[in-house]
Design a protein around this motif. Sequence first.
Motif, PDB file in Angstrom:
ATOM      1  N   GLN A 140       8.689   4.290  -7.948  1.00  0.00           N
ATOM      2  CA  GLN A 140       7.271   4.336  -7.602  1.00  0.00           C
ATOM      3  C   GLN A 140       6.393   4.350  -8.849  1.00  0.00           C
ATOM      4  N   ALA A 141       6.834   5.073  -9.883  1.00  0.00           N
ATOM      5  CA  ALA A 141       6.083   5.100 -11.143  1.00  0.00           C
ATOM      6  C   ALA A 141       6.080   3.720 -11.800  1.00  0.00           C
ATOM      7  N   GLU A 142       7.219   3.024 -11.759  1.00  0.00           N
ATOM      8  CA  GLU A 142       7.288   1.678 -12.326  1.00  0.00           C
ATOM      9  C   GLU A 142       6.444   0.702 -11.519  1.00  0.00           C
ATOM     10  N   TYR A 143       6.421   0.877 -10.212  1.00  0.00           N
ATOM     11  CA  TYR A 143       5.581   0.069  -9.324  1.00  0.00           C
ATOM     12  C   TYR A 143       4.109   0.248  -9.688  1.00  0.00           C
ATOM     13  N   THR A 144       3.675   1.490  -9.854  1.00  0.00           N
ATOM     14  CA  THR A 144       2.289   1.772 -10.229  1.00  0.00           C
ATOM     15  C   THR A 144       1.964   1.185 -11.594  1.00  0.00           C
ATOM     16  N   ARG A 145       2.881   1.330 -12.555  1.00  0.00           N
ATOM     17  CA  ARG A 145       2.661   0.789 -13.894  1.00  0.00           C
ATOM     18  C   ARG A 145       2.571  -0.731 -13.856  1.00  0.00           C
ATOM     19  N   LEU A 146       3.453  -1.364 -13.074  1.00  0.00           N
ATOM     20  CA  LEU A 146       3.470  -2.818 -12.966  1.00  0.00           C
ATOM     21  C   LEU A 146       2.170  -3.342 -12.359  1.00  0.00           C
ATOM     22  N   VAL A 147       1.718  -2.718 -11.290  1.00  0.00           N
ATOM     23  CA  VAL A 147       0.497  -3.174 -10.616  1.00  0.00           C
ATOM     24  C   VAL A 147      -0.721  -2.967 -11.512  1.00  0.00           C
ATOM     25  N   THR A 148      -0.853  -1.803 -12.134  1.00  0.00           N
ATOM     26  CA  THR A 148      -2.021  -1.559 -12.985  1.00  0.00           C
ATOM     27  C   THR A 148      -2.008  -2.440 -14.229  1.00  0.00           C
ATOM     28  N   ALA A 149      -0.834  -2.721 -14.786  1.00  0.00           N
ATOM     29  CA  ALA A 149      -0.757  -3.600 -15.963  1.00  0.00           C
ATOM     30  C   ALA A 149      -1.108  -5.038 -15.586  1.00  0.00           C
ATOM     31  N   ASP A 150      -0.625  -5.507 -14.448  1.00  0.00           N
ATOM     32  CA  ASP A 150      -0.934  -6.872 -14.026  1.00  0.00           C
ATOM     33  C   ASP A 150      -2.394  -7.024 -13.616  1.00  0.00           C
ATOM     34  N   ALA A 151      -2.991  -5.973 -13.087  1.00  0.00           N
ATOM     35  CA  ALA A 151      -4.378  -6.039 -12.626  1.00  0.00           C
ATOM     36  C   ALA A 151      -5.375  -5.699 -13.726  1.00  0.00           C
ATOM     37  N   ALA A 152      -4.907  -5.465 -14.946  1.00  0.00           N
ATOM     38  CA  ALA A 152      -5.819  -5.102 -16.034  1.00  0.00           C
ATOM     39  C   ALA A 152      -6.779  -6.234 -16.368  1.00  0.00           C
ATOM     40  N   GLY A 153      -6.379  -7.485 -16.180  1.00  0.00           N
ATOM     41  CA  GLY A 153      -7.236  -8.619 -16.490  1.00  0.00           C
ATOM     42  C   GLY A 153      -8.277  -8.908 -15.429  1.00  0.00           C
ATOM     43  N   ILE A 154      -8.156  -8.292 -14.265  1.00  0.00           N
ATOM     44  CA  ILE A 154      -9.112  -8.507 -13.186  1.00  0.00           C
ATOM     45  C   ILE A 154     -10.258  -7.528 -13.377  1.00  0.00           C
ATOM     46  N   ASN A 155     -11.469  -8.005 -13.184  1.00  0.00           N
ATOM     47  CA  ASN A 155     -12.636  -7.150 -13.340  1.00  0.00           C
ATOM     48  C   ASN A 155     -12.959  -6.453 -12.021  1.00  0.00           C
ATOM     49  N   CYS A 156     -12.013  -5.638 -11.564  1.00  0.00           N
ATOM     50  CA  CYS A 156     -12.243  -4.900 -10.330  1.00  0.00           C
ATOM     51  C   CYS A 156     -11.548  -3.542 -10.413  1.00  0.00           C
ATOM     52  N   THR A 157     -11.947  -2.648  -9.536  1.00  0.00           N
ATOM     53  CA  THR A 157     -11.413  -1.296  -9.512  1.00  0.00           C
ATOM     54  C   THR A 157     -10.366  -1.182  -8.415  1.00  0.00           C
ATOM     55  N   LEU A 158      -9.132  -0.834  -8.802  1.00  0.00           N
ATOM     56  CA  LEU A 158      -8.048  -0.660  -7.834  1.00  0.00           C
ATOM     57  C   LEU A 158      -8.171   0.693  -7.156  1.00  0.00           C
ATOM     58  N   PRO A 159      -7.663   0.822  -5.931  1.00  0.00           N
ATOM     59  CA  PRO A 159      -7.697   2.128  -5.265  1.00  0.00           C
ATOM     60  C   PRO A 159      -6.747   3.100  -5.945  1.00  0.00           C
ATOM     61  N   SER A 160      -7.083   4.342  -5.886  1.00  0.00           N
ATOM     62  CA  SER A 160      -6.217   5.376  -6.460  1.00  0.00           C
ATOM     63  C   SER A 160      -5.956   6.415  -5.390  1.00  0.00           C
ATOM     64  N   PRO A 161      -4.747   6.712  -5.054  1.00  0.00           N
ATOM     65  CA  PRO A 161      -3.489   6.106  -5.498  1.00  0.00           C
ATOM     66  C   PRO A 161      -3.287   4.744  -4.852  1.00  0.00           C
ATOM     67  N   LEU A 162      -2.390   3.972  -5.449  1.00  0.00           N
ATOM     68  CA  LEU A 162      -2.083   2.653  -4.898  1.00  0.00           C
ATOM     69  C   LEU A 162      -1.364   2.799  -3.563  1.00  0.00           C
ATOM     70  N   PRO A 163      -1.669   1.939  -2.604  1.00  0.00           N
ATOM     71  CA  PRO A 163      -0.954   2.016  -1.329  1.00  0.00           C
ATOM     72  C   PRO A 163       0.518   1.653  -1.505  1.00  0.00           C
ATOM     73  N   ALA A 164       1.352   2.366  -0.800  1.00  0.00           N
ATOM     74  CA  ALA A 164       2.797   2.116  -0.874  1.00  0.00           C
ATOM     75  C   ALA A 164       3.141   0.854  -0.085  1.00  0.00           C
ATOM     76  N   PRO A 165       4.175   0.153  -0.508  1.00  0.00           N
ATOM     77  CA  PRO A 165       4.591  -1.029   0.251  1.00  0.00           C
ATOM     78  C   PRO A 165       5.234  -0.631   1.572  1.00  0.00           C
ATOM     79  N   SER A 166       5.221  -1.540   2.512  1.00  0.00           N
ATOM     80  CA  SER A 166       5.906  -1.297   3.784  1.00  0.00           C
ATOM     81  C   SER A 166       7.083  -2.261   3.879  1.00  0.00           C
ATOM     82  N   PHE A 167       8.100  -1.819   4.604  1.00  0.00           N
ATOM     83  CA  PHE A 167       9.340  -2.584   4.742  1.00  0.00           C
ATOM     84  C   PHE A 167       9.595  -2.814   6.228  1.00  0.00           C
ATOM     85  N   PRO A 168       9.102  -3.927   6.786  1.00  0.00           N
ATOM     86  CA  PRO A 168       9.218  -4.146   8.233  1.00  0.00           C
ATOM     87  C   PRO A 168      10.647  -4.374   8.715  1.00  0.00           C
TER      88      PRO A 168
END
Length: 147
Positions: free
Chosen positions: A85-113
């Motif tokens: 989960q920590a790596e997931y959060t790090r990956l998403v925030t690092a990839d979204a750093a170039g976008i000029n928008c504010t991500l929700p905190s905490p990030l929503p967890a993925p779902s596995f249907p």
Amino acid sequence: MRLPHGLPQAGASRPRSAPRDRRPGQSLVEFALILPIMVTLLLAGVDFGRAFLGWVELNNVVREAANFASENPKGWSTGNSGAAQAEYTRLVTADAAGINCTLPSPLPAPSFPDGLDIGQPATVSITCNFKLLTPFIGDIVGKTLNI
């Protein structure tokens, strides 16, 4: 100089029949009236382009997050260490750093249907708040745009 057939010679200047009516300030006034409209349209186009680029980048971030989640589905089951989960959060925030928008905190967890097996599909849904530059457009749709 006229040729025998009555047509002017090539390159000869035409005589002025009447002086032109000159209004030196008219074009300046028209420019002053049109300039705010043109600047607003230009900024609205820039805002649309930035928002569209943010949407494309956010789709790529979500795709990477879903790929990571489908490779590490046990990270969201009970009794895990939370490293995935920590790596997931790090990956998403690092990839979204170039976008000029504010991500929700905490990030929503993925779902596995289809279950928590490795390689099963994972669904990730993230919305971010994009800040607009154009004041008039911001007043109409709000200062932020949800992407």
